[in-house]
Write an enzyme that holds these catalytic residues in place. Structure first.
Site, mmCIF file in Angstrom:
data_model
loop_
_atom_site.group_PDB
_atom_site.id
_atom_site.type_symbol
_atom_site.label_atom_id
_atom_site.label_comp_id
_atom_site.label_asym_id
_atom_site.label_seq_id
_atom_site.Cartn_x
_atom_site.Cartn_y
_atom_site.Cartn_z
ATOM 1 N N LYS A 310 38.685 42.274 51.447
ATOM 2 C CA LYS A 310 37.519 42.625 50.316
ATOM 3 C C LYS A 310 38.020 42.818 49.049
ATOM 4 O O LYS A 310 39.113 43.214 48.809
ATOM 5 C CB LYS A 310 36.600 43.911 50.698
ATOM 6 C CG LYS A 310 37.437 45.200 50.760
ATOM 7 C CD LYS A 310 36.495 46.331 51.139
ATOM 8 C CE LYS A 310 37.357 47.659 51.079
ATOM 9 N NZ LYS A 310 37.596 48.108 49.690
ATOM 10 N N LYS A 339 39.605 52.374 52.297
ATOM 11 C CA LYS A 339 40.357 51.867 51.032
ATOM 12 C C LYS A 339 39.554 51.656 49.879
ATOM 13 O O LYS A 339 38.350 52.081 49.752
ATOM 14 C CB LYS A 339 40.648 50.245 51.562
ATOM 15 C CG LYS A 339 41.341 50.112 52.834
ATOM 16 C CD LYS A 339 42.823 50.523 52.464
ATOM 17 C CE LYS A 339 43.534 50.352 53.795
ATOM 18 N NZ LYS A 339 43.634 51.424 54.581
ATOM 19 N N ASP A 340 40.501 51.379 48.841
ATOM 20 C CA ASP A 340 40.038 51.347 47.254
ATOM 21 C C ASP A 340 38.928 50.703 47.177
ATOM 22 O O ASP A 340 38.819 49.547 47.866
ATOM 23 C CB ASP A 340 41.129 51.370 46.411
ATOM 24 C CG ASP A 340 42.202 52.381 46.427
ATOM 25 O OD1 ASP A 340 43.064 52.165 47.283
ATOM 26 O OD2 ASP A 340 42.474 53.033 45.584
ATOM 27 N N LYS A 341 38.061 50.996 46.179
ATOM 28 C CA LYS A 341 37.054 50.150 45.648
ATOM 29 C C LYS A 341 37.558 49.022 44.912
ATOM 30 O O LYS A 341 37.669 47.736 45.127
ATOM 31 C CB LYS A 341 35.856 50.587 45.120
ATOM 32 C CG LYS A 341 34.839 49.585 44.648
ATOM 33 C CD LYS A 341 33.492 50.244 44.053
ATOM 34 C CE LYS A 341 32.544 49.115 43.414
ATOM 35 N NZ LYS A 341 31.599 49.817 42.721
#
Length: 702
Positions: A310, A339-341
C-alpha cells in the site's frame, strides 16, 4: 476540546543515549522516500516471491465450479429465499465455508454428498426415539401453539408445556432436542433430569412481528444448528428504520452469540437501495454449544495469505476497503503488525473465507486505491500480532543540514552519527505514529478512557475534529454538536471506514453507555485493543525517560533485566525477567542493554526502585490505581509485556548522494542542486520504530 499542547513537548523531551551532535534533514518528503518491508519469522522479506505455489488449491475445500451441477443447498449458509424453498426437505444441514458475499448468486453456498448422510440421520429421529402416541401429541401441541399465534390470541397464564418423556441416553437427547427445534422452530426444548420439555419459543414470536414467519423460522433453525462459519441472510429490505429494528432485536437477544451486518444487494438502484442483513456467529461462538450432535465432519475454514503493498494509505482504511470488495468484515483479516501511512509498505496478511482466486479477481480495483496483493496462496491459519521477526527500511533523508553553529563538515557529522548509533543503539521509544498525528486527541487518550470504562467519552474523543475545514472534520464537528449519528453518516466520506462503522452502530444502538459499547464492537478486536496499547505505550515512553534521567546507563538494584537472548520483547516470559539484587549491581553483572521496563498489563511485575514507585504514582494520577487491565464489556484482556530500553539497528548501510542523482518525487519542489540526501537502509526488531532510530541518529525531532 483544547489542543493537546503536551504532544510536541512529550516527544521533544525524550532522552538520547548517544552523545554525538547530529544533523538536520527531512524525512517522508514523499511515500517513496520511506519504504517498509516486513521480515517474516523465517527472516525473509515478505515482498519476495514465496516458496509455496501461488493458488495452491486447498485440499479440504474444492471450488464451487468443480462441484456437481445440481448441488444440494447448505441450509446453514443461504439466503432466506433459498432456505424457505427447501425448508421441508431436511431437518438440518452441514455448512460450507462462508466465501464472498453474493446475495443473488446461485453458485455460492453449495455442499457435497456429506449432506445426504446428515439428512438420513434425522429422518427417523421421531420414529426411533418417540412412540407413536407421543409423536402424535407433539404434532398436536405444535399445531395448537401455531393456531393461537395465527389467531393473535394471547396466551393466558403460565406458558404451556409438553413433555416428551425421559431419554436416558445423552446423545439421543441431544439429537431429539435438535430435531424438535429444526422441525418446529417456533418451539424450544428444555432438559429436566433427562426429561425433554417442549415450550413455545416467545423470541420467535417476537421476531415474527418484525419479519415474515418463514424468515423467523429460518433464522431460529440457523441459530440452533450453530454450524461453524455459516451465515443467515434476511430478505432484502429498503426500509432503513425496519432494518434497524431487526438489527436491534438480534443483537439484544443473541448479541453474545452472533453479529449482524448490512450489505447492499448487488445491482441495486442508487435511488432505492436494497440492503440485506446478514447474521453470522461470533468468533469461537460455535465452541460453546452445550450439546454434542452426530454431525458431518467439519470442513476447514479457507485461509488465504498474501502480501499487501500500500502507498500513502492508513492500514485500517486499506483493510476496510479490502473487506468491502471481498464481501467479508475487517475482523476476517489478520496481520502481524501495523504499518506507517505516509510510506510504501509491504506486509503479510491472511484473510478468512476468501479463496486465492477470489482475491486475484480484485487486483485491478485495488490498484486504483494504490494497493497491490502479491504472493497469494492458501494457508492453514490466521496471523497473530507480533508474528514477525522485524521490518526492513529503505529511507531517503533530504535537505541535509548541519546543526546551528556547527562548523564541522556535514559528511563527517553524518558518518559520526550513524556509526555511533550502530554501536551504542538508541532508546527504544514508541514512535509518535503510535499515538496518531492529530493535534487535539491522540490514541492514548482514547485508550485511557476505555480502561476507565468511560465508553461515551471514548467515542467522543474518537470523533473529535481537528481545526482543518475538510469533509471529515466537518462531519465530526456536526456529530459533537448534535450527536446525530444518522446525519453525520450522510456527511462522512465513504473512505473513512472506521468512523462510518462506529456511526452506523451509534445510529442503531443510540448514544448511551450501552450503545457506545456496541459501537466499539464494530471494530475488530485488534483495533479495540490498539487504543489500550497506545496508552500503555505512552506510559512506557515516560518510564524510559524517567529511568534514564534517574539512573543513567548504570544497572542498579531493583532494575528488571532480560536473561534470554534472541527473544522478542512482546513474547518475553516472566521467568526470563530477573530482579537485580544488590550483589548483582555491585558486581556489574548486567549491562544497560539487558534492562527492560514493563508495558502496563495484568501479568507484569514492576521494578523495585524509584522507577517502580514512579509507575504507581502515574497510575494514581490517571485514576487507574485499581485497574486490572481487563475490560470485560469489550472483551479485552491486556496481559502486558516487557520492553528493552535500548535497541540496535541491524544490517545498516548508507550512501550520501546529491539530489540531482536521485529521483525527487515531491511535487512542486525546488531543491538546491548542491543539497545532499542520505539513502539509509537497516533492519529493526518487531515493534521498533525507524523514526525513533533516525531521531537518535540525527538528534532531531520530526
Amino acid at each position: 476540546m483544547e489542543e493537546d499542547t503536551n504532544f510536541r513537548i512529550r516527544f521533544s523531551s525524550l532522552c538520547f543515549i548517544t552523545d554525538h551532535v547530529g544533523f538536520h534533514g527531512t524525512i517522508k518528503s514523499s511515500p517513496s522516500d520511506f519504504v517498509v518491508t516486513e521480515i517474516d519469522e523465517q527472516g525473509q522479506l515478505v515482498n519476495k516471491a514465496s516458496d509455496e505455489p501461488i493458488y495452491k488449491v486447498h485440499k479440504v475445500l474444492p471450488e464451487p465450479n468443480n462441484l456437481a451441477k445440481k448441488p444440494k443447498l447448505d441450509l446453514q449458509n443461504v439466503t432466506f429465499e433459498e432456505r424457505s424453498s427447501h425448508e421441508d426437505k431436511t431437518l438440518a444441514g452441514c455448512s460450507d465455508d462462508d466465501q464472498n458475499y453474493e446475495p443473488s448468486s446461485e453458485k455460492a453456498d453449495t455442499i457435497k454428498d456429506g449432506i445426504s448422510r446428515c439428512e438420513k440421520e434425522h429422518v427417523d429421529v421421531f420414529g426411533s426415539l418417540l412412540d407413536e402416541k407421543t409423536n402424535e401429541l407433539l404434532n398436536q401441541f405444535a399445531c395448537n401453539i401455531k393456531e393461537k399465534w395465527n389467531s393473535k390470541t394471547e396466551l393466558i397464564g403460565p406458558s404451556p408445556e409438553f413433555s416428551l418423556g425421559k431419554i436416558l441416553d445423552k446423545t439421543q437427547r441431544a439429537t431429539l432436542h435438535s430435531a424438535v427445534r429444526q422441525k418446529f422452530p417456533f418451539l424450544i426444548t428444555v432438559g429436566k433430569n433427562s426429561e425433554i420439555v417442549v415450550k413455545p419459543n416467545l423470541d420467535c414470536k417476537e421476531l415474527c412481528h418484525l419479519v415474515s414467519e418463514d424468515e423467523a423460522f429460518g433464522f431460529f433453525k440457523y441459530l440452533d444448528a450453530r454450524q461453524e462459519n455459516s451465515k443467515f441472510t434476511f430478505r432484502p429490505d429498503t426500509d432503513k428504520e425496519h432494518r434497524k429494528a431487526v438489527h436491534h432485536f438480534v443483537n439484544k437477544k443473541f448479541g453474545n452469540l452472533v453479529e449482524t451486518k448490512s450489505f447492499p444487494e448487488l445491482n441495486y438502484s442508487a435511488d432505492s437501495p436494497n440492503v440485506v442483513i446478514t447474521v453470522r456467529f461470533r468468533e469461537k461462538a460455535h465452541k460453546h454449544r452445550k450439546r454434542s450432535l452426530h454431525e458431518c465432519p467439519e470442513r476447514k475454514v479457507i485461509h488465504t495469505a498474501f502480501t499487501l503493498r500500500k502507498e500513502n494509505l492508513e492500514m485500517f482504511e486499506a483493510v476496510g476497503f479490502l473487506a468491502i470488495k471481498l464481501g467479508v468484515i475487517p475482523s476476517d483479516f489478520s496481520y502481524a503488525g501495523l504499518k506507517d501511512k505516509k510510506a510504501i509498505t509491504y506486509q503479510a496478511m491472511v484473510v478468512r473465507k476468501v479463496t486465492p482466486e477470489r482475491l486475484k479477481n480484485i487486483e485491478k480495483e485495488l490498484e486504483k486505491k494504490r494497493m497491490n496483493v502479491l504472493n497469494i496462496r492458501s494457508v492453514d491459519d490466521s496471523l497473530r500480532l507480533g508474528q514477525l521477526k522485524g521490518n526492513h527500511f529503505d529511507i531517503v533523508i533530504r535537505n541535509l543540514k548541519k546543526q546551528i553553529n556547527d562548523s564541522t563538515n556535514l559528511r563527517e557529522r553524518i558518518l559520526e552519527a550513524i556509526e555511533n548509533v550502530k554501536n551504542k543503539g538508541f532508546v527504544n521509544y514508541y514512535g509518535p505514529q503510535r499515538f496518531g498525528m492529530g493535534r487535539k486527541v491522540h490514541t492514548d487518550q482514547i485508550g485511557l478512557a476505555l480502561l476507565k470504562s468511560e465508553m461515551v467519552k471514548a467515542v467522543k474523543l474518537f470523533l473529535t475534529p481537528e481545526d482543518s475545514d475538510d469533509p471529515v472534520n466537518r462531519a465530526k464537528k456536526y456529530f459533537l454538536q448534535t450527536e446525530d449519528a444518522k446525519g453525520t453518516l450522510s456527511l462522512m466520506p465513504e473512505f473513512k471506514v472506521r468512523e462510518r462503522a462506529l456511526l452506523e452502530s451509534l445510529h442503531r444502538f443510540g448514544m448511551t453507555e450501552e450503545g457506545c459499547i456496541q459501537a466499539w464492537f464494530s471494530f475488530p478486536h485488534s483495533m479495540r485493543i490498539f487504543y489500550v496499547h497506545a496508552y500503555s505505550s505512552k506510559i512506557w515512553n515516560e518510564a524510559a525517560s524517567y529511568r534514564l534521567a534517574t539512573y543513567g546507563s548504570r544497572v542498579v538494584e531493583g532494575d528488571l533485566v532480560c536473561l534470554a537472548e534472541d527473544v522478542d520483547d512482546e513474547h518475553l516470559p516472566s521467568s526470563k525477567v530477573h530482579l537485580v539484587t544488590e550483589e548483582d549491581a555491585s558486581a556489574n553483572t548486567y549491562a544497560i542493554h539487558q534492562v527492560v521496563l514493563p508495558v502496563l498489563g495484568c501479568n507484569i511485575q514492576y521494578p523495585k526502585n524509584k522507577v517502580g514507585q514512579w509507575y504507581q504514582e502515574v497510575l494514581s494520577r490517571d485514576g487507574l490505581q485499581t485497574c486490572r487491565f481487563k475490560i470485560p464489556t469489550l472483551k479485552l484482556n491486556v496481559p502486558g509485556c516487557y520492553r528493552k530500553i535500548l535497541k540496535h539497528p541491524h544490517n545498516l548501510s548508507y550512501q550520501l548522494i546529491e539530489d540531482t542523482d536521485i529521483d525527487v518525487k515531491k511535487e512542486g519542489s525546488h531543491i538546491d542542486e548542491a543539497t545532499l540526501s542520505l539513502l539509509i537502509s537497516f533492519d529493526l526488531d518487531a515493534s521498533c520504530y525507524a523514526t525513533v532510530c533516525l531521531r537518535e541518529i540525527m538528534k532531531h525531532d520530526f
